[in-house]
Design an enzyme around this catalytic site. Structure first.
Site, mmCIF file in Angstrom:
data_model
loop_
_atom_site.group_PDB
_atom_site.id
_atom_site.type_symbol
_atom_site.label_atom_id
_atom_site.label_comp_id
_atom_site.label_asym_id
_atom_site.label_seq_id
_atom_site.Cartn_x
_atom_site.Cartn_y
_atom_site.Cartn_z
ATOM 1 N N LYS A 22 46.765 19.510 19.357
ATOM 2 C CA LYS A 22 47.935 20.398 19.279
ATOM 3 C C LYS A 22 48.994 19.958 20.292
ATOM 4 O O LYS A 22 50.182 19.872 19.966
ATOM 5 C CB LYS A 22 47.489 21.835 19.588
ATOM 6 C CG LYS A 22 48.628 22.778 19.848
ATOM 7 C CD LYS A 22 48.141 24.162 20.224
ATOM 8 C CE LYS A 22 47.822 24.374 21.689
ATOM 9 N NZ LYS A 22 48.968 24.489 22.588
ATOM 10 N N ASN A 23 48.557 19.662 21.515
ATOM 11 C CA ASN A 23 49.540 19.355 22.558
ATOM 12 C C ASN A 23 50.178 17.979 22.403
ATOM 13 O O ASN A 23 51.168 17.670 23.074
ATOM 14 C CB ASN A 23 48.902 19.475 23.949
ATOM 15 C CG ASN A 23 48.692 20.937 24.338
ATOM 16 O OD1 ASN A 23 49.094 21.838 23.601
ATOM 17 N ND2 ASN A 23 48.055 21.158 25.473
ATOM 18 N N CYS A 116 54.291 34.367 31.034
ATOM 19 C CA CYS A 116 53.131 34.059 30.188
ATOM 20 C C CYS A 116 51.879 34.462 30.931
ATOM 21 O O CYS A 116 51.896 34.619 32.152
ATOM 22 C CB CYS A 116 53.199 32.591 29.813
ATOM 23 S SG CYS A 116 51.788 31.606 30.075
ATOM 24 N N ARG A 121 55.405 29.994 34.818
ATOM 25 C CA ARG A 121 55.775 28.836 34.004
ATOM 26 C C ARG A 121 57.302 28.689 33.831
ATOM 27 O O ARG A 121 57.821 28.783 32.719
ATOM 28 C CB ARG A 121 55.066 28.890 32.646
ATOM 29 C CG ARG A 121 53.569 28.895 32.817
ATOM 30 C CD ARG A 121 52.860 28.863 31.508
ATOM 31 N NE ARG A 121 52.728 27.523 30.967
ATOM 32 C CZ ARG A 121 52.074 27.256 29.852
ATOM 33 N NH1 ARG A 121 51.515 28.220 29.162
ATOM 34 N NH2 ARG A 121 51.985 26.015 29.409
ATOM 35 N N LEU A 125 62.575 22.633 36.209
ATOM 36 C CA LEU A 125 62.553 21.165 36.350
ATOM 37 C C LEU A 125 63.131 20.474 35.112
ATOM 38 O O LEU A 125 63.794 19.443 35.217
ATOM 39 C CB LEU A 125 61.120 20.672 36.624
ATOM 40 C CG LEU A 125 60.457 21.268 37.877
ATOM 41 C CD1 LEU A 125 59.009 20.821 37.992
ATOM 42 C CD2 LEU A 125 61.229 20.856 39.134
ATOM 43 N N ASP A 307 43.184 23.012 31.198
ATOM 44 C CA ASP A 307 42.853 23.582 29.885
ATOM 45 C C ASP A 307 41.344 23.602 29.605
ATOM 46 O O ASP A 307 40.914 24.130 28.585
ATOM 47 C CB ASP A 307 43.577 22.809 28.762
ATOM 48 C CG ASP A 307 45.064 23.125 28.722
ATOM 49 O OD1 ASP A 307 45.505 24.042 29.432
ATOM 50 O OD2 ASP A 307 45.800 22.445 27.978
ATOM 51 N N LEU A 329 46.838 24.232 39.037
ATOM 52 C CA LEU A 329 48.064 24.051 38.257
ATOM 53 C C LEU A 329 48.795 25.348 37.942
ATOM 54 O O LEU A 329 50.018 25.387 37.968
ATOM 55 C CB LEU A 329 47.776 23.278 36.962
ATOM 56 C CG LEU A 329 47.982 21.785 37.170
ATOM 57 C CD1 LEU A 329 46.803 21.168 37.863
ATOM 58 C CD2 LEU A 329 48.253 21.082 35.871
ATOM 59 N N ARG A 399 46.062 30.090 17.697
ATOM 60 C CA ARG A 399 47.206 29.251 18.064
ATOM 61 C C ARG A 399 46.774 27.800 18.280
ATOM 62 O O ARG A 399 47.565 26.886 18.061
ATOM 63 C CB ARG A 399 47.836 29.762 19.359
ATOM 64 C CG ARG A 399 48.635 31.037 19.174
ATOM 65 C CD ARG A 399 49.343 31.379 20.453
ATOM 66 N NE ARG A 399 49.843 30.150 21.061
ATOM 67 C CZ ARG A 399 49.923 29.922 22.365
ATOM 68 N NH1 ARG A 399 49.573 30.836 23.218
ATOM 69 N NH2 ARG A 399 50.385 28.779 22.811
HETATM 70 C C1 UD1 Z 1 51.251 21.638 29.152
HETATM 71 C C2 UD1 Z 1 50.245 22.016 28.104
HETATM 72 C C3 UD1 Z 1 49.259 23.045 28.627
HETATM 73 C C4 UD1 Z 1 48.619 22.549 29.917
HETATM 74 C C5 UD1 Z 1 49.690 22.113 30.908
HETATM 75 C C6 UD1 Z 1 49.098 21.446 32.160
HETATM 76 C C7 UD1 Z 1 51.462 21.698 26.031
HETATM 77 C C8 UD1 Z 1 52.107 22.320 24.848
HETATM 78 N N1 UD1 Z 1 50.936 22.539 26.944
HETATM 79 O O1 UD1 Z 1 51.991 22.826 29.477
HETATM 80 O O2 UD1 Z 1 48.262 23.274 27.647
HETATM 81 O O3 UD1 Z 1 47.847 23.587 30.500
HETATM 82 O O4 UD1 Z 1 50.579 21.154 30.310
HETATM 83 O O5 UD1 Z 1 48.320 20.358 31.818
HETATM 84 O O6 UD1 Z 1 51.357 20.497 26.136
HETATM 85 N N2 UD1 Z 1 56.480 23.921 36.341
HETATM 86 C C9 UD1 Z 1 57.535 24.321 37.113
HETATM 87 N N3 UD1 Z 1 58.810 24.105 36.628
HETATM 88 C C10 UD1 Z 1 59.028 23.506 35.410
HETATM 89 C C11 UD1 Z 1 57.923 23.097 34.650
HETATM 90 C C12 UD1 Z 1 56.655 23.313 35.134
HETATM 91 O O7 UD1 Z 1 57.381 24.863 38.206
HETATM 92 O O8 UD1 Z 1 60.205 23.335 35.041
HETATM 93 C C13 UD1 Z 1 55.095 24.162 36.845
HETATM 94 C C14 UD1 Z 1 54.282 25.099 35.944
HETATM 95 O O9 UD1 Z 1 54.550 26.456 36.205
HETATM 96 C C15 UD1 Z 1 52.863 24.684 36.276
HETATM 97 C C16 UD1 Z 1 52.992 23.192 36.536
HETATM 98 O O10 UD1 Z 1 54.376 22.940 36.789
HETATM 99 O O11 UD1 Z 1 52.451 25.319 37.465
HETATM 100 C C17 UD1 Z 1 52.554 22.318 35.358
HETATM 101 O O12 UD1 Z 1 53.188 22.774 34.174
HETATM 102 P P1 UD1 Z 1 53.526 21.823 32.948
HETATM 103 O O13 UD1 Z 1 52.842 20.506 33.144
HETATM 104 O O14 UD1 Z 1 54.999 21.799 32.751
HETATM 105 O O15 UD1 Z 1 52.846 22.589 31.753
HETATM 106 P P2 UD1 Z 1 53.362 22.725 30.266
HETATM 107 O O16 UD1 Z 1 54.087 21.505 29.859
HETATM 108 O O17 UD1 Z 1 54.041 24.036 30.105
#
Ligand code: UD1
Length: 422
Positions: A22-23, A116, A121, A125, A307, A329, A399
Site C-alpha cells: 500500500k505504501n 491522527c 503528523r 517539512l 509499522d 517515530l 484501509r
Molecule cells: C509513512 C508511512 C507510514 C509509516 C511512516 C514512518 C505511507 C503512506 N505511510 O508515513 O505507514 O509509519 O512513513 O515510516 O507511506 N514529520 C514532521 N513534519 C513533516 C513530516 C513528518 O514532523 O512535515 C514527522 C512525523 O510526525 C513523524 C516523522 O516525521 O514523527 C516521520 O513521519 P513520515 O516519515 O513523514 O511519515 P509518513 O510519510 O506520514
C-alpha cells in the site's frame, strides 16, 4: 459497521501470498499526475486506501479504470487541482498529490490532513521544502494553497528529520522542476526507492537512489511518460504474517516477499528463537516451543519499522520474561496497549517505551481498533486468546490489509467478518 469475530487457540498452517505494498502504491498513484498519458499499475493491493486515492484522481478529472490489482490511469484529462477535505480527511497520504499537482500545474489547493490517532503528523517539512523550490504557500480555510506560476526551481533541500511522505512529495515536485534538486537526509524506504525507479525509468536522471542523498534533474515542466509499474510486495503485511506464525507456534509459508525488505523483522524474530527457510521469493517460518523476550527500537529503514511495532508487542505479550519496546517515530503510537491489556496483557508504559511482561494466557474480549497496525496487533492477540474476541472498528484494517480474514481463514484461523446489529 463491520467487526471481526475471532475464536483463539488454533494452530495455523499453509501458504499465504503477500499483496502489493500500500505504501509503495500510494505515492506511485500520486506520481501518475506527472504524466498526461495512460499509466498501468499492477499488483496493487485491494484495500480501501488505494480506492480512496484513485477516487481523488477521478475527482480532479483524471480517468481511472481499476479492477482489484490493476489500474489504468490517464491524468491527461485533469481539470481541477483541488484535493478536497472529504478525501484528505479519510486518508492522510492524499497529501502526496501536493508535489505532483504543483509541479505540473503551477498551483493547487490541498486540504490540511489534520491530526491522527498516532500523533500530530505535521506536514511542515513538505511545505518548507516546496517553498525552497520557489513555491508560495498560504494556509487558509483549512487548505494549503500552493503557487508556482513559473514552475518550481531545483533547490538544495535538507530535511531536519527523515520523512517518507516529505521525501516522496519533493521527489515528485523535483521531477518536473527547472534545474537540479538535491535532497539531503532523504528517506530510503523501499517504497521511496520504487518511486525513484518509476521516475528514473521515465527518463529523469536521479542519483543516489536507496541512499539518504538524492539528486534529481528536473524536466523543466515537460510531463513524463511512465512504463508499467509492478508494485513491490508489502513488507508490513509480510511481517504481520510472520508474527502470526510466531504467536500461534505454526509453520506458514509466505509467497511473493522480498527478503531484504523484511530483514529487520526476520532478525528480531530470529533473536526470539524463530527459525526460517528462505527461497527465491518465499519464506517459511517454523514453530518454536520457547520464544525469548525482545528489545526493539523503531527507526527509519533499514531499522525496525514503526509499522511493525504493534504486532511485535502482541507477540511479546505471549513470551515469558520482559520485553522492552521503544517508539521513536511517532509520539502517540501506543493506542493498542490498553486494548491488549483488556485481553489480559501486562504492559506498562513510560514515555515512549513499553515494558511488556509476558503472560501465559490471554482471554477473548471486545476490543477496539484504533489505527491500522494497532488493529492487526489485536487480531494477532485474538488468534491465541482463549474464547472469542470481537475486534471492532475494523475499517482501519480495511484501509491497509488486503483480505486479512480470507488469508487468515485459509491458514486455519477461526475468523469471521460480521455486521454490528444496530
Ligand atoms: C509513512 C508511512 C507510514 C509509516 C511512516 C514512518 C505511507 C503512506 N505511510 O508515513 O505507514 O509509519 O512513513 O515510516 O507511506 N514529520 C514532521 N513534519 C513533516 C513530516 C513528518 O514532523 O512535515 C514527522 C512525523 O510526525 C513523524 C516523522 O516525521 O514523527 C516521520 O513521519 P513520515 O516519515 O513523514 O511519515 P509518513 O510519510 O506520514
Amino acid at each position: 459497521m463491520d467487526y471481526l469475530e475471532i475464536v483463539g487457540g488454533n494452530t495455523l498452517s499453509g501458504d499465504v501470498t503477500i499483496s502489493g505494498a500500500k505504501n509503495a502504491a500510494l505515492p506511485i498513484i500520486a506520481a501518475t499526475i506527472l504524466s498526461d498519458q495512460e499509466v498501468t499499475l499492477t499488483n496493487l493491493p485491494n484495500v480501501v486506501d488505494i480506492r480512496t486515492l484513485l477516487k481523488l484522481l477521478t475527482m480532479l478529472g483524471g480517468s481511472v479504470a481499476h479492477d482489484k490489482t490493476v489500474a489504468k490511469i490517464n491524468n491527461g484529462t485533469i481539470t481541477s487541482t483541488k484535493a478536497v477535505y472529504e478525501i484528505v480527511s479519510q486518508m492522510r497520504a492524499s497529501i502526496l498529490v501536493l508535489g505532483p499537482l504543483l509541479s505540473r500545474f503551477g498551483e493547487c489547493e490541498v486540504s490540511l490532513p489534520g491530526g491522527c490517532a498516532i500523533g500530530q503528523r505535521p506536514i511542515d517539512l513538505h511545505l518548507k521544502a516546496l517553498e525552497s523550490m520557489g513555491a508560495t504557500i498560504e494556509i487558509k480555510g483549512g487548505y494549503v494553497h500552493a503557487m508556482a506560476p513559473d514552475g518550481l526551481k531545483g533547490a538544495k533541500i535538507i530535511f531536519d528529520k527523515i520523512t517518507v511522505g516529505g521525501t516522496e512529495n519533493i521527489i515528485m515536485a523535483a521531477a518536473l522542476a527547472h534545474g537540479t534538486t538535491t535532497i539531503i537526509n532523504a528517506a530510503k524506504e523501499p517504497e521511496v526507492v520504487q518511486l525513484c525507479e518509476m521516475i528514473r525509468d521515465a527518463g529523469i536522471q536521479i542519483e543516489g537512489i536507496g541512499t539518504n542523498e538524492l539528486t534529481i534533474e528536473g524536466s523543466g515542466g515537460k510531463t513524463l511518460k511512465f512504463q508499467t509499474v509492478n508494485i513491490i510486495p508489502d513488507r508490513i503485511e509480510a511481517g504481520t504474517y510472520l508474527c502470526a506464525g510466531a504467536i500461534t507456534n505454526s509453520s506458514i509459508t509466505l509467497h511473493k516477499v522480498n527478503h531484504t525488505h523484511i530483514q529487520s523483522s526476520i532478525d528480531k524474530l530470529e533473536s526470539m528463537g524463530c527459525t526460517f527457510e528462505l527461497h527465491e521469493d518465499s519464506i517459511t517460518i517454523f514453530p518454536v516451543t520457547h520464544l525469548k523476550p525482545v528489545n526493539l527500537i523503531t527507526m527509519e529503514y533499514p531499522g525496525f519499522p514503526t509499522d511493525m511495532q504493534a504486532q511485535f508487542m502482541a507477540l511479546a505479550v505471549m513470551v515469558e520474561g520482559e520485553s522492552l519496546i521503544e517508539e521513536r517515530l511517532f509520539e502517540n503510537r501506543f493506542m493498542h496497549v490498553s486494548e491488549l491489556n483488556r485481553l489480559g496483557a501486562d504492559i506498562w508504559l513510560k514515555g515512549s517505551t513499553a515494558a511488556v511482561k509476558g503472560v501465559n494466557e490471554l482471554y477473548g474480549a471486545d476490543v477496539m481498533a484504533t489505527d491500522l497496525r494497532a488493529s492487526s496487533a489485536l487480531v494477532l492477540a485474538a488468534l491465541v486468546a482463549e474464547g472469542t474476541t470481537n475486534v471492532r472498528r475494523i475499517y482501519h484494517l480495511d484501509r491497509g490489509y488486503d483480505n486479512l480474514e480470507g488469508k487468515l481463514s485459509a491458514l486455519g484461523a477461526k475468523i469471521k467478518r460480521k455486521k454490528e446489529s444496530m
